[in-house]
Design an enzyme around this catalytic site. Structure first.
Site, PDB file in Angstrom:
ATOM      1  CG  ASP A  84      11.846  83.741  31.029  1.00 33.33           C
ATOM      2  OD1 ASP A  84      11.436  84.911  31.048  1.00 33.33           O
ATOM      3  OD2 ASP A  84      11.616  82.936  31.933  1.00 33.33           O
ATOM      4  CB  CYS A 125       7.844  86.692  27.422  1.00 35.41           C
ATOM      5  SG  CYS A 125       9.324  85.659  27.633  1.00 35.41           S
ATOM      6  CG  ASP A 126       8.296  81.858  29.906  1.00 32.37           C
ATOM      7  OD1 ASP A 126       7.797  81.812  28.769  1.00 32.37           O
ATOM      8  OD2 ASP A 126       9.242  81.132  30.250  1.00 32.37           O
ATOM      9  CE  LYS A 127       9.258  83.476  34.910  1.00 24.89           C
ATOM     10  NZ  LYS A 127       9.747  83.041  33.595  1.00 24.89           N
ATOM     11  CB  CYS A 197       9.045  79.304  23.670  1.00 23.92           C
ATOM     12  SG  CYS A 197      10.418  80.484  23.718  1.00 23.92           S
ATOM     13  CD  GLU A 448      12.731  79.755  33.441  1.00 27.58           C
ATOM     14  OE1 GLU A 448      11.522  79.832  33.673  1.00 27.58           O
ATOM     15  OE2 GLU A 448      13.214  79.807  32.294  1.00 27.58           O
ATOM     16  CB  SER A 474      13.227  76.735  30.814  1.00 29.79           C
ATOM     17  OG  SER A 474      12.460  76.776  29.635  1.00 29.79           O
TER      18      SER A 474
END
EC number: 4.2.1.9
Length: 567
Positions: A84, A125-127, A197, A448, A474
């Site tokens: 992202d 990571c996020d997803k 992150c 985002e 985000s």
């Protein structure tokens, strides 16, 4: 349980007619003895393009060691990721949410196609997190998610910084508060190594939610990526998934309504990302658990925000680890009646039994505020409704002093146009910036808006300008922002007919999001407006044609859910 029971899927290779199949497997190193043990998949989103995932191949090897030490045969696989932070503000951001469902589908295809008995999914990571969990819930075989861990904070001039510091630096540079060299120094020091992150952004939010759900080992979400605890956690996940096989424990035993209530509770207490609404709805859908946006508001009203974590606070997730981590927070909430302690988890133990092995929050710590003096008396994630979002919208109000904002809309049909308006000082205090046609179908992919929101904050307008979108934000976003507006513009939602100059109201106390446009005028505008066609090429075209509304989790298989909740 017999060995054959544990090999509830891989035993398909036992018969004489499967000799050719075994011939292929022998080429991978399997022997007669190995065919007598369960086959356990280890699948990761390893990639070299991002610090969130760059270390996950080695973590896969650790998980394999855990599987092997528990007496099963491990097989490592790989699937995709979209970073992202790298895709942000570019056309590539349309592929971020899309990748969640590609990850889910690819895990299900690989694990089912090879008849594994159980698997460990490793993501960073996020997803990666919700994608893995959608697959785990859909497949309903013994499985554990293991998080790659949070990144260490960067350091500049003795202060902790992170990726969001760089995004906000662009706004400060544009406002004249930073030089280009200042921004370059941020850029070169923000990300010191591997890991997701570092604030209470989407990766850490979803890793935490999965741990609370009971699908990761206790402590997994808050172990830093480079810590010894994280390496032990990954290897232990391999051992634990074999134990799940022995116990006959499946995700459907764990992913209950109470588990999702607890996940929302901890997300509220820690000030998690707005993306948690989207992803928890999607995971619940895969698990056949009835969950709606209204449930988030119900829990939001009774759960205080306790964590002083970035983006609205001063601490990073590694700081939480150092004062006891997510288990200590859960233990505190459980002791005060906020969690269901009697539900089962992937360890085979209950939540309460798991937490009994962990210490309380470190005395005198400052990361988690006490219940009697919270950062905010209720949760920071609010579901708004009104004539601008009849099916709901999501606001994150942590750190936002303004309770009600009423102002004129400035409407844009792309983030790029909105960014240009911010950079050229066209956005003034009191405005309501609206970015539309960027929802799940309209984006496609619901990109985002961190680049845009960070510029507004960096210019000192975070409490003075509202930002609304049918896209997403985000986890690093803060300020007066509202996303996930549903129905989206592409579906003919009211946001499609909003015009520059219309007065918009956002009120966090009444949970209102409305526009001062009469029904008569709205119908007139509908008759005058032609909506753009759906994107039609490649993976984004497929996604645009099948994805559901954000209010239902932006899932890609919603058509097959009947009234009984059965697939």
């Amino acid at each position: 349980m017999t060995e054959l029971d544990k090999r509830h899927r891989s035993s398909i290779y036992d018969s004489m007619v499967k000799s050719p199949n075994r011939a292929m497997l022998r080429a991978t190193g399997m022997t007669d003895k190995d065919f007598e043990t369960p086959i356990v998949g280890v699948i990761s989103t390893w990639a070299e393009n991002t610090p969130c995932n760059i270390h996950l191949h080695d973590f896969g090897k650790l998980a394999k060691e855990g599987v092997k030490s528990a007496g099963a045969w491990p097989v490592q696989f790989g699937t995709i990721t979209v970073a992202d932070g790298i895709a942000m503000g570019t056309p590539g951001m349309r592929f971020s949410l899309t990748s969640r469902d590609i990850i889910a589908d690819s895990i299900e295809a690989a694990m089912s196609g090879h008849n594994v008995d159980a698997f460990v999914a490793i993501g960073g990571c996020d997803k990666n997190m919700p994608g893995s969990m959608i697959a785990i819930a859909n497949m309903d075989i013994p499985a554990i998610f293991a998080y790659g861990g949070t990144i260490a904070p960067g350091n500049l001039d003795g202060k902790d910084i992170d990726l969001v510091s760089v995004f906000e630096g662009i706004g400060k540079w544009n406002h004249g508060d930073m030089t280009a060299e200042d921004v370059k120094r941020l850029e070169c020091n923000a990300c010191p190594g591997p890991g997701g992150c570092g604030g209470m952004y989407t990766a850490n939010t979803m890793a935490t939610a999965i741990e609370v759900l009971g699908m990761s080992l206790p402590g997994s979400s808050s172990h830093p990526a480079e810590s010894a605890d994280k390496k032990e956690d990954i290897e232990a996940a391999g051992r634990a998934v074999v134990k799940m096989l022995e116990l006959g424990l499946k995700p459907s035993d764990i992913l209950t309504r109470e588990a999702f209530e607890d996940a929302i509770t901890v997300t509220m207490a820690l000030g998690g990302s707005t993306n948690a609404t989207l992803h928890l709805l999607a995971i619940a859908h895969a698990a056949n658990v009835d969950l709606s946006l209204e449930d988030f508001n119900t829990i939001q009203e009774r759960v205080p925000h306790l964590a002083d974590l970035k983006p609205s606070g001063q601490y990073v997730f590694q700081d939480l680890y150092e004062v006891g981590g997510v288990p200590a927070v859960m233990k505190y909430l459980l002791a005060n009646g906020f969690l269901h302690g009697d539900r089962i988890t992937c360890t085979g133990k209950t939540v309460a039994e798991n937490l009994a092995d962990f210490a309380d929050l470190t005395p005198g710590q400052k990361v988690i505020m006490p219940l009697e003096n919270p950062k905010r008396a209720d949760g920071p994630l609010i579901i708004l409704n009104g004539n601008l979002a009849p099916d709901g919208a999501v606001a994150k109000v942590s750190g936002v002093k303004v309770r009600r904002h009423v102002g004129p809309a400035k409407v844009f049909d792309s983030e790029e146009d909105a960014i240009q308006a911010v950079l050229t000082d066209e956005i003034v205090d009191g405005d309501v910036v609206v970015v539309r046609f960027v929802g799940p179908k309209g984006g496609p992919g619901m990109p985002e808006m961190l680049s845009l929101s960070s510029m507004i904050v960096g210019k000192g307008q975070g409490d003075k300008v509202a930002l609304l979108t049918d896209g997403r934000f985000s986890g690093g976003t803060y300020g007066l922002v509202v996303g996930h507006i549903a129905p989206e513009a592409q579906d003919g939602g009211p946001i499609a007919y909003l015009r520059t100059g219309d007065i918009v109201t956002v009120d966090q106390d009444t949970k209102e999001i409305s526009m001062a446009v009469s029904e008569e005028e709205l119908e007139k505008r509908k008759a005058e407006t032609t909506l753009p066609p759906l994107y039609s090429r490649g993976v984004l075209g497929k996604y645009a044609h099948i994805v559901s509304s954000a209010s239902r989790g932006a899932v890609t298989d919603f058509w097959n859910m009947d009234k009984s909740g059965k697939k």
